[in-house]
Motif scaffolding. Sequence first.
Motif, short mmCIF file in Angstrom:
data_model
loop_
_atom_site.label_atom_id
_atom_site.label_comp_id
_atom_site.label_asym_id
_atom_site.label_seq_id
_atom_site.Cartn_x
_atom_site.Cartn_y
_atom_site.Cartn_z
N TYR A 47 -0.75 -4.43 5.01
CA TYR A 47 -0.47 -3.23 5.86
C TYR A 47 1.11 -3.33 6.63
N GLY A 48 1.81 -3.61 5.71
CA GLY A 48 3.50 -3.55 6.14
C GLY A 48 3.65 -5.01 6.61
N LEU A 49 3.01 -5.91 6.74
CA LEU A 49 3.60 -7.06 7.66
C LEU A 49 3.86 -8.36 6.49
N GLY A 50 3.52 -8.12 5.47
CA GLY A 50 4.15 -9.22 4.42
C GLY A 50 2.80 -9.72 3.66
N LEU A 51 2.78 -9.18 2.46
CA LEU A 51 1.44 -9.58 1.85
C LEU A 51 1.44 -11.22 1.50
N GLN A 52 2.47 -11.74 1.13
CA GLN A 52 2.32 -13.22 0.78
C GLN A 52 2.22 -14.06 2.35
N GLN A 53 2.95 -13.85 3.14
CA GLN A 53 2.77 -14.70 4.34
C GLN A 53 1.35 -14.24 4.94
N ILE A 54 0.71 -13.06 4.98
CA ILE A 54 -0.49 -12.66 5.39
C ILE A 54 -1.62 -13.31 4.51
N GLY A 55 -1.38 -13.40 3.01
CA GLY A 55 -2.37 -14.10 2.17
C GLY A 55 -2.61 -15.36 2.34
N ARG A 78 -1.71 -13.30 -5.82
CA ARG A 78 -1.88 -14.61 -6.76
C ARG A 78 -0.87 -15.46 -6.53
N GLN A 79 0.54 -15.13 -6.63
CA GLN A 79 1.43 -16.38 -6.68
C GLN A 79 1.38 -16.90 -5.25
N SER A 80 0.90 -16.38 -4.08
CA SER A 80 0.96 -17.21 -2.68
C SER A 80 -0.24 -17.65 -2.59
N ILE A 81 -1.35 -17.67 -3.06
CA ILE A 81 -2.65 -17.96 -2.67
C ILE A 81 -3.38 -19.22 -3.64
N GLY A 82 -2.60 -19.01 -5.02
CA GLY A 82 -3.23 -19.78 -5.97
C GLY A 82 -4.28 -19.38 -6.86
N ASN A 83 -4.93 -19.93 -7.56
CA ASN A 83 -5.67 -19.38 -8.62
C ASN A 83 -7.27 -19.29 -8.18
N GLN A 84 -7.57 -19.88 -7.09
CA GLN A 84 -9.01 -19.98 -6.71
C GLN A 84 -9.59 -18.97 -6.18
N PRO A 85 -8.96 -18.04 -5.12
CA PRO A 85 -9.52 -16.78 -4.54
C PRO A 85 -9.64 -15.73 -5.52
N THR A 86 -10.93 -14.81 -5.03
CA THR A 86 -11.08 -13.77 -5.82
C THR A 86 -10.25 -12.57 -5.41
N ILE A 87 -9.47 -12.05 -6.26
CA ILE A 87 -8.69 -10.68 -5.95
C ILE A 87 -9.43 -9.31 -6.62
#
Lengths: 428, 428
Positions: A47-55, A78-87
């Motif tokens: 929502y405009g605030l920064g996907l990777q930080q928010i993730g 995916r690059q910011s939260i690793g392989n485990q979570p579902t996207i």
Amino acid sequence: MRDSDKRSYSSRPVLTINLTAIADNYKALANMVGTARIGASVKADGYGLGLQQIGRTLYGAGCRTFFVAHAGEGKLLRQSIGNQPTIYVFSGPAPQDSAVLFGNTLKPVINSLSQARDWVQTIEGVIRAPRVALHFDTGLNRLGIPESEASVFAEDKELLEALNVDLVMSHLACSSTSDHPKNKEQLDAFRRIAARMPMVNLSLANTGGIYLGKPYHFKLVRPGIGLYGGVTTDNPLEKPRHVVELHAPVLQIKNVKKGDTIGYDATFTAPKDMKIAIVSAGYADGLPVSMSGSDNNIISFARLGKNNVPVIGRISMDYTILDITDVDKFIQPGEKAVFYGANLDKQAQQTNRLNYEILTNLGQRCKRVYIRDGDSKDAKPKTAKPTTAKPRYDDNKNSARASKTSYSPQKNKNWKAKGKDWGAKPKR
Amino acid sequence: MRDSDKRSYSSRPVLTINLTAIADNYKALANMVGTARIGASVKADGYGLGLQQIGRTLYGAGCRTFFVAHAGEGKLLRQSIGNQPTIYVFSGPAPQDSAVLFGNTLKPVINSLSQARDWVQTIEGVIRAPRVALHFDTGLNRLGIPESEASVFAEDKELLEALNVDLVMSHLACSSTSDHPKNKEQLDAFRRIAARMPMVNLSLANTGGIYLGKPYHFKLVRPGIGLYGGVTTDNPLEKPRHVVELHAPVLQIKNVKKGDTIGYDATFTAPKDMKIAIVSAGYADGLPVSMSGSDNNIISFARLGKNNVPVIGRISMDYTILDITDVDKFIQPGEKAVFYGANLDKQAQQTNRLNYEILTNLGQRCKRVYIRDGDSKDAKPKTAKPTTAKPRYDDNKNSARASKTSYSPQKNKNWKAKGKDWGAKPKR
């Protein structure tokens, strides 16, 4: 603000994004939905605030399911939260996006029968294809499988098996208005459809749907705006912590004489001798031109220290002009005028924008500073903690809140909102 | 569109930016100003279109002077155009930006006496400090040295020598309106001030100022919007080539029944059985929510092949819904709906935005594709080449053009612009 900040300012505007507030909003919503899980909507760069930080922040708060709009967004996440979570990817598996979906283990949302069949062709021979969500259109009439096609899915066991569905979902059209009849209609349609689908997780509610109550929660809810501090419903219990402030440094102070015009196209004429501050943020940074103040028509205010100061003249691409005539304190270059924050919803209303639209239009030129409670006094939360109480389902509607969120091009009253009705000092 | 494009589409929206058109617009303006030079305004990421690509294109077209708003923008530009061209920074030398100014040989625009004195302190002992521009405020009442302080500069030879001024400039407030009395007032004030300053280059005109004619051109003009394809004046000779198109791929086609509502908050009810296309671009990508079509109030259209199709329902963050009922051709996923291009100014007017604001709000999520004439049939120019004739200074005003550009929050007529008045097929 410390004096050292003033001496060392840059002309670049700054967005502060409070990650603690986002985590708190997540936890408050999680409390509201009890045993249901949260799948956070982080599309459009969070929502405009920064996907990777928010993730990362939401992952840290316990979130393990995310929704994005496009495969490319999923890759970044995916690059910011690793392989485990579902996207999940809302827009579905467009042909050119297959490699990104496979390469980053993203689950496509299937929005039509033809998309389902194309996908099955695509994954033919793939040993470990991602599972998918089936998205049914229960009345939004946007993306999604029409209810009339549900029977095709229900009866084609081979197709369903090949798809390997792990979520059946739909999306609400009118959840901002708690008593809109369409909410119940969509809920009923969703139940009819779900009853014919495989026994997998179900999901219907966005932020507004969460506030519609337990029948709407099912196994997974998908909040977006509620995480980012925007109010979206007419429920008076909806009090997210505010997340984002736009800080525009004062570049210059000057005196203008009665009768002088200010800004482009001379839309504002000084009604008296005035003192003005030119601050360094404009519509390229996320201040809508419709925030401009013209003669007898002040739309909105910025916070400057303890003062609320009117925006006067046309907002330009890089600069905005504030009336600081009545500020008794000495203002100097480097001090920051603050927009949004606790006033996000109000300023969206004043400028005839959705609060969502304000967020996604925040300028890339702004320096993004991610803060946490306790980082500085500016970051300390002063607003009430978000409620953890269950929403009430009585008739205690707050129509002012409802009108805030129901946008209509015809409804231009707010456009001329009296500036002075924002007389109360901001809470922080 | 080739069939192969359709088969291989991605869900990501695409911006096409025609660099040949930008170069042509540059050359047309250069022809208009004769011996004056052009200093291109490329602030706010080249008006949203990509600072580095735009910078290189203008450099290739012969541009050797550039203006940005912030030092950080100057740094990025310097990286793309090399060490030779001159880059001025409008916002001036904020204390924290000094290193970036020095390190990238950027020339600050000095906007006040105190800024001038601070700068002289900053460069004390620096052997090769950048030269500076002096910016006088002749009536915009935004940044700039008030005329009343001109005498301080004129009389303080030591200050002037230390500053090492190489440009004296001001900025017009009302240049979009050719007969606005303020234009002449600012011209006169600028001449008074310039007469007292060192004999250096002078600059007053933005794009609008160029169309005001030779007396406004001086040694350097500073066009912005005119380079990027937006019309800004009431001069009928202003016909820049259009530069940017937003292409939104069709994700899904569906039929809706008479009485069905479409989109968030059910603002559009199908007046008959309809066929709709959901395309992949929303307000996060640069389509204003105010483009939404509600009942009896169609605001704007997209181009889909040879058809102009109405936008219906609320524009959402990622998707927009089009009415394709009357399209006789078979539409399939992957085809692109096109916004802006030749319709930029019209769509800005329809959505109550400045054309400048449309450009700077174009979403970062869009894939930016830089094209040149001849790259494909889509890129070929069909509009008239920009005029190289001198502007006329007669009374042949085109008030429709003027109203396009004079924005006022009170003026909401356009908000309800009849959709059907865009009946004519687009020119390309």
